[in-house]
Design a protein around this motif. Structure first.
Motif, PDB file in Angstrom:
ATOM      1  N   GLY A   1       0.848  -1.182   0.000  1.00  0.00           N
ATOM      2  CA  GLY A   1       0.000   0.000   0.000  1.00  0.00           C
ATOM      3  C   GLY A   1       0.883   1.231   0.000  1.00  0.00           C
ATOM      4  N   ILE A   2       0.516   2.219  -0.806  1.00  0.00           N
ATOM      5  CA  ILE A   2       1.296   3.454  -0.866  1.00  0.00           C
ATOM      6  C   ILE A   2       0.406   4.642  -0.521  1.00  0.00           C
ATOM      7  N   ALA A   3       1.029   5.707  -0.058  1.00  0.00           N
ATOM      8  CA  ALA A   3       0.282   6.896   0.323  1.00  0.00           C
ATOM      9  C   ALA A   3       1.142   8.138   0.143  1.00  0.00           C
ATOM     10  N   GLN A   4       0.449   9.264   0.079  1.00  0.00           N
ATOM     11  CA  GLN A   4       1.116  10.556   0.088  1.00  0.00           C
ATOM     12  C   GLN A   4       1.069  11.071   1.520  1.00  0.00           C
ATOM     13  N   ALA A   5       2.197  11.040   2.195  1.00  0.00           N
ATOM     14  CA  ALA A   5       2.251  11.485   3.587  1.00  0.00           C
ATOM     15  C   ALA A   5       2.750  12.918   3.710  1.00  0.00           C
ATOM     16  N   GLY A   6       3.184  13.522   2.624  1.00  0.00           N
ATOM     17  CA  GLY A   6       3.677  14.889   2.679  1.00  0.00           C
ATOM     18  C   GLY A   6       4.953  15.020   3.477  1.00  0.00           C
ATOM     19  N   ILE A   7       5.785  13.992   3.447  1.00  0.00           N
ATOM     20  CA  ILE A   7       7.004  13.995   4.246  1.00  0.00           C
ATOM     21  C   ILE A   7       7.963  15.088   3.803  1.00  0.00           C
ATOM     22  N   ARG A   8       8.162  15.218   2.533  1.00  0.00           N
ATOM     23  CA  ARG A   8       9.101  16.232   2.071  1.00  0.00           C
ATOM     24  C   ARG A   8       8.520  17.075   0.942  1.00  0.00           C
TER      25      ARG A   8
ATOM     26  N   VAL B   1       7.029  -0.537   7.421  1.00  0.00           N
ATOM     27  CA  VAL B   1       6.701   0.823   7.001  1.00  0.00           C
ATOM     28  C   VAL B   1       7.979   1.443   6.464  1.00  0.00           C
ATOM     29  N   ILE B   2       7.899   1.973   5.260  1.00  0.00           N
ATOM     30  CA  ILE B   2       9.075   2.551   4.609  1.00  0.00           C
ATOM     31  C   ILE B   2       8.693   3.937   4.103  1.00  0.00           C
ATOM     32  N   ASN B   3       9.543   4.930   4.410  1.00  0.00           N
ATOM     33  CA  ASN B   3       9.286   6.264   3.874  1.00  0.00           C
ATOM     34  C   ASN B   3      10.450   6.687   2.996  1.00  0.00           C
ATOM     35  N   THR B   4      10.225   7.751   2.271  1.00  0.00           N
ATOM     36  CA  THR B   4      11.263   8.287   1.402  1.00  0.00           C
ATOM     37  C   THR B   4      11.328   9.798   1.580  1.00  0.00           C
ATOM     38  N   GLY B   5      12.479  10.333   1.343  1.00  0.00           N
ATOM     39  CA  GLY B   5      12.612  11.782   1.374  1.00  0.00           C
ATOM     40  C   GLY B   5      13.059  12.358   2.692  1.00  0.00           C
ATOM     41  N   VAL B   6      13.331  11.496   3.685  1.00  0.00           N
ATOM     42  CA  VAL B   6      13.781  11.992   4.972  1.00  0.00           C
ATOM     43  C   VAL B   6      14.635  10.908   5.626  1.00  0.00           C
ATOM     44  N   ALA B   7      15.726  11.301   6.233  1.00  0.00           N
ATOM     45  CA  ALA B   7      16.654  10.327   6.803  1.00  0.00           C
ATOM     46  C   ALA B   7      16.230   9.846   8.182  1.00  0.00           C
ATOM     47  N   ASN B   8      15.445  10.614   8.908  1.00  0.00           N
ATOM     48  CA  ASN B   8      15.014  10.270  10.268  1.00  0.00           C
ATOM     49  C   ASN B   8      16.174  10.154  11.250  1.00  0.00           C
TER      50      ASN B   8
END
Length: 116
Positions: A22-29, A81-88
């Motif tokens: 499942g994918i989503a737009q979380a507005g991370i970056r 859970v995997i995100n992109t655009g931020v190193a955390n």
């Protein structure tokens, strides 16, 4: 997408038994970009992790290591859970709280409970 790589054509991707994505737009970056992936694994799936050996690592790495150390070897993990655009990285105690909260919310979404 990383430099010099193009997005795969969804029609060419083959399903993997026991895995739901499942994918989503979380507005991370960046707004309007799909930047969050939830992978649901069927019961009985086996998982493993390969981690940095650096003593300084991001909160999600710390939490993932903990979770893998608490389950029967390779069993019991039902989601990633995997995100992109931020190193955390470099987020301290707040980062650990947020990483654990992400696990809790993902588990609730999938009808389970998170290991804390």
């Amino acid at each position: 997408m990383p430099v010099n790589l193009s997005a795969p054509d969804p029609r060419t991707l083959l399903p993997v038994a026991g895995v739901t994505l499942g994918i989503a737009q979380a507005g991370i970056r960046k707004a309007g970009r799909k930047d969050l992936l939830l992978i649901r694994l069927d019961e009985g799936a086996r998982v493993a992790g390969v981690f940095t050996r650096n003593r300084f690592c991001a909160a999600p790495v710390v939490v993932c290591r903990q979770h893998l150390s608490m389950v029967d070897p390779g069993h019991g993990v039902r989601a990633l859970v995997i995100n992109t655009g931020v190193a955390n990285a470099g987020t301290g105690k707040d980062g650990l709280v947020r990483a654990r909260q992400t696990c809790t919310e993902a588990a609730q979404l999938l009808g389970g409970t998170a290991t804390q």
